[in-house]
Design a protein around this motif. Structure first.
Motif, PDB file in Angstrom:
ATOM      1  N   LYS A  41       0.806  -1.228   0.000  1.00  0.00           N
ATOM      2  CA  LYS A  41       0.000   0.000   0.000  1.00  0.00           C
ATOM      3  C   LYS A  41       0.837   1.274   0.000  1.00  0.00           C
ATOM      4  O   LYS A  41       0.408   2.292  -0.508  1.00  0.00           O
ATOM      5  CB  LYS A  41      -0.950   0.006   1.195  1.00  0.00           C
ATOM      6  CG  LYS A  41      -2.015  -1.061   1.117  1.00  0.00           C
ATOM      7  CD  LYS A  41      -2.914  -0.830  -0.069  1.00  0.00           C
ATOM      8  CE  LYS A  41      -4.106  -1.768  -0.045  1.00  0.00           C
ATOM      9  NZ  LYS A  41      -5.008  -1.533  -1.159  1.00  0.00           N
ATOM     10  N   GLU A  42       2.052   1.228   0.588  1.00  0.00           N
ATOM     11  CA  GLU A  42       2.952   2.393   0.617  1.00  0.00           C
ATOM     12  C   GLU A  42       2.195   3.679   0.971  1.00  0.00           C
ATOM     13  O   GLU A  42       2.126   4.631   0.194  1.00  0.00           O
ATOM     14  CB  GLU A  42       3.671   2.559  -0.726  1.00  0.00           C
ATOM     15  CG  GLU A  42       4.528   1.390  -1.123  1.00  0.00           C
ATOM     16  CD  GLU A  42       5.669   1.114  -0.170  1.00  0.00           C
ATOM     17  OE1 GLU A  42       6.237   2.065   0.392  1.00  0.00           O
ATOM     18  OE2 GLU A  42       5.988  -0.072   0.010  1.00  0.00           O
ATOM     19  N   ALA A  43       1.622   3.683   2.158  1.00  0.00           N
ATOM     20  CA  ALA A  43       0.842   4.835   2.619  1.00  0.00           C
ATOM     21  C   ALA A  43       1.730   6.059   2.804  1.00  0.00           C
ATOM     22  O   ALA A  43       2.857   5.966   3.287  1.00  0.00           O
ATOM     23  CB  ALA A  43       0.144   4.503   3.928  1.00  0.00           C
ATOM     24  N   THR A  44       1.209   7.215   2.408  1.00  0.00           N
ATOM     25  CA  THR A  44       1.875   8.486   2.637  1.00  0.00           C
ATOM     26  C   THR A  44       1.311   9.062   3.931  1.00  0.00           C
ATOM     27  O   THR A  44       0.091   9.160   4.088  1.00  0.00           O
ATOM     28  CB  THR A  44       1.621   9.466   1.479  1.00  0.00           C
ATOM     29  OG1 THR A  44       2.067   8.853   0.261  1.00  0.00           O
ATOM     30  CG2 THR A  44       2.341  10.784   1.693  1.00  0.00           C
ATOM     31  N   GLU A  45       2.196   9.426   4.836  1.00  0.00           N
ATOM     32  CA  GLU A  45       1.767   9.895   6.148  1.00  0.00           C
ATOM     33  C   GLU A  45       2.020  11.389   6.314  1.00  0.00           C
ATOM     34  O   GLU A  45       2.988  11.938   5.779  1.00  0.00           O
ATOM     35  CB  GLU A  45       2.530   9.152   7.248  1.00  0.00           C
ATOM     36  CG  GLU A  45       2.344   7.658   7.232  1.00  0.00           C
ATOM     37  CD  GLU A  45       3.210   6.959   8.267  1.00  0.00           C
ATOM     38  OE1 GLU A  45       3.715   7.632   9.206  1.00  0.00           O
ATOM     39  OE2 GLU A  45       3.391   5.743   8.129  1.00  0.00           O
ATOM     40  N   SER A  47       2.622  13.582   9.592  1.00  0.00           N
ATOM     41  CA  SER A  47       2.822  13.521  11.037  1.00  0.00           C
ATOM     42  C   SER A  47       3.154  14.908  11.554  1.00  0.00           C
ATOM     43  O   SER A  47       3.857  15.684  10.906  1.00  0.00           O
ATOM     44  CB  SER A  47       3.971  12.570  11.379  1.00  0.00           C
ATOM     45  OG  SER A  47       3.666  11.265  10.977  1.00  0.00           O
ATOM     46  N   THR A  58      -0.587  11.169  13.559  1.00  0.00           N
ATOM     47  CA  THR A  58      -0.282  10.772  12.191  1.00  0.00           C
ATOM     48  C   THR A  58      -1.575  10.477  11.453  1.00  0.00           C
ATOM     49  O   THR A  58      -2.453   9.788  11.975  1.00  0.00           O
ATOM     50  CB  THR A  58       0.621   9.518  12.165  1.00  0.00           C
ATOM     51  OG1 THR A  58       1.823   9.809  12.879  1.00  0.00           O
ATOM     52  CG2 THR A  58       0.951   9.106  10.742  1.00  0.00           C
ATOM     53  N   ASP A  59      -1.682  11.006  10.246  1.00  0.00           N
ATOM     54  CA  ASP A  59      -2.809  10.721   9.366  1.00  0.00           C
ATOM     55  C   ASP A  59      -2.286  10.148   8.058  1.00  0.00           C
ATOM     56  O   ASP A  59      -1.205  10.532   7.603  1.00  0.00           O
ATOM     57  CB  ASP A  59      -3.607  11.999   9.046  1.00  0.00           C
ATOM     58  CG  ASP A  59      -4.344  12.539  10.258  1.00  0.00           C
ATOM     59  OD1 ASP A  59      -5.090  11.755  10.872  1.00  0.00           O
ATOM     60  OD2 ASP A  59      -4.156  13.728  10.588  1.00  0.00           O
ATOM     61  N   VAL A  60      -3.048   9.265   7.464  1.00  0.00           N
ATOM     62  CA  VAL A  60      -2.741   8.775   6.122  1.00  0.00           C
ATOM     63  C   VAL A  60      -3.344   9.774   5.139  1.00  0.00           C
ATOM     64  O   VAL A  60      -4.538  10.072   5.208  1.00  0.00           O
ATOM     65  CB  VAL A  60      -3.311   7.357   5.896  1.00  0.00           C
ATOM     66  CG1 VAL A  60      -3.103   6.924   4.458  1.00  0.00           C
ATOM     67  CG2 VAL A  60      -2.670   6.369   6.860  1.00  0.00           C
ATOM     68  N   TYR A  63      -1.710   7.187  -0.989  1.00  0.00           N
ATOM     69  CA  TYR A  63      -1.138   5.865  -1.200  1.00  0.00           C
ATOM     70  C   TYR A  63      -0.338   5.848  -2.498  1.00  0.00           C
ATOM     71  O   TYR A  63      -0.662   6.567  -3.440  1.00  0.00           O
ATOM     72  CB  TYR A  63      -2.236   4.790  -1.303  1.00  0.00           C
ATOM     73  CG  TYR A  63      -2.951   4.540  -0.008  1.00  0.00           C
ATOM     74  CD1 TYR A  63      -2.486   3.585   0.883  1.00  0.00           C
ATOM     75  CD2 TYR A  63      -4.086   5.253   0.334  1.00  0.00           C
ATOM     76  CE1 TYR A  63      -3.137   3.341   2.075  1.00  0.00           C
ATOM     77  CE2 TYR A  63      -4.735   5.024   1.524  1.00  0.00           C
ATOM     78  CZ  TYR A  63      -4.268   4.064   2.397  1.00  0.00           C
ATOM     79  OH  TYR A  63      -4.912   3.834   3.577  1.00  0.00           O
TER      80      TYR A  63
END
Length: 171
Positions: A41-45, A47, A58-60, A63
């Protein structure tokens, strides 16, 4: 207990992948001969820590989904031929894109409809020929679009399927 459903482990073989070989968006062909097909998924965070709080939040926010693949090359297999042509001929841009449908056959609604997601991916080759027993291709499918939710049906025991955008029909 009446009405309680038994929990059952879902086998990997119950999430099938299908590729639009013809590029027409009507019939999708099952992707067979794959020894690896794992989705990252390689989520982008995003923070940050606020001055009045002791804990970081932290929020997603996005992706960068990719599916790592490895398959044994077979003759007379339309999926192998399509992917082999992209890799061997070093195609680029939209010529290196494919539409893949992921189907959860374990969640069949009892009428032959299974939840599915369709997305356009760019084929990112890595290696060809890594092995001595079979001609092996590896790389990744990197997301080139948002996914579309829908459902699939099959009339040939899931060798091919058709994708319909939207919710499962309710009768």
């Amino acid at each position: 207990m009446a009405g309680t459903k038994t929990k059952a482990l879902v086998g990997r073989h119950q999430r099938l992948a299908f590729l639009d070989v013809e590029g027409e968006g009507t019939t999708y062909t099952r992707m067979t001969g794959f020894t690896s097909l794992s989705e990252g998924k390689e989520a982008t965070e995003y923070s940050r820590q606020y001055v009045d709080e002791a804990t970081e939040r932290t929020d997603v926010v996005g992706y960068a989904t990719a599916i790592d693949f490895e398959f044994d090359r077979y003759t007379n297999d339309p999926v192998c031929e399509k992917l082999g042509a992209i890799v061997d001929d070093e195609k680029v841009g939209t010529e290196a894109q494919v539409n893949i449908v992921s189907v959860d056959i374990f969640a069949d609604d009892g009428k032959g409809n299974c939840p599915a997601r369709k997305r356009t991916y760019s084929v990112i080759p890595d290696t060809v020929g890594d092995g001595t027993d079979a001609l092996i291709y590896s790389g990744s499918f990197s997301a080139a679009s948002e996914f579309v939710k829908g459902y699939c049906t099959s009339s040939d025991n899931w060798q091919t399927c058709t994708f319909t955008e939207g919710e499962l029909p309710v009768e």
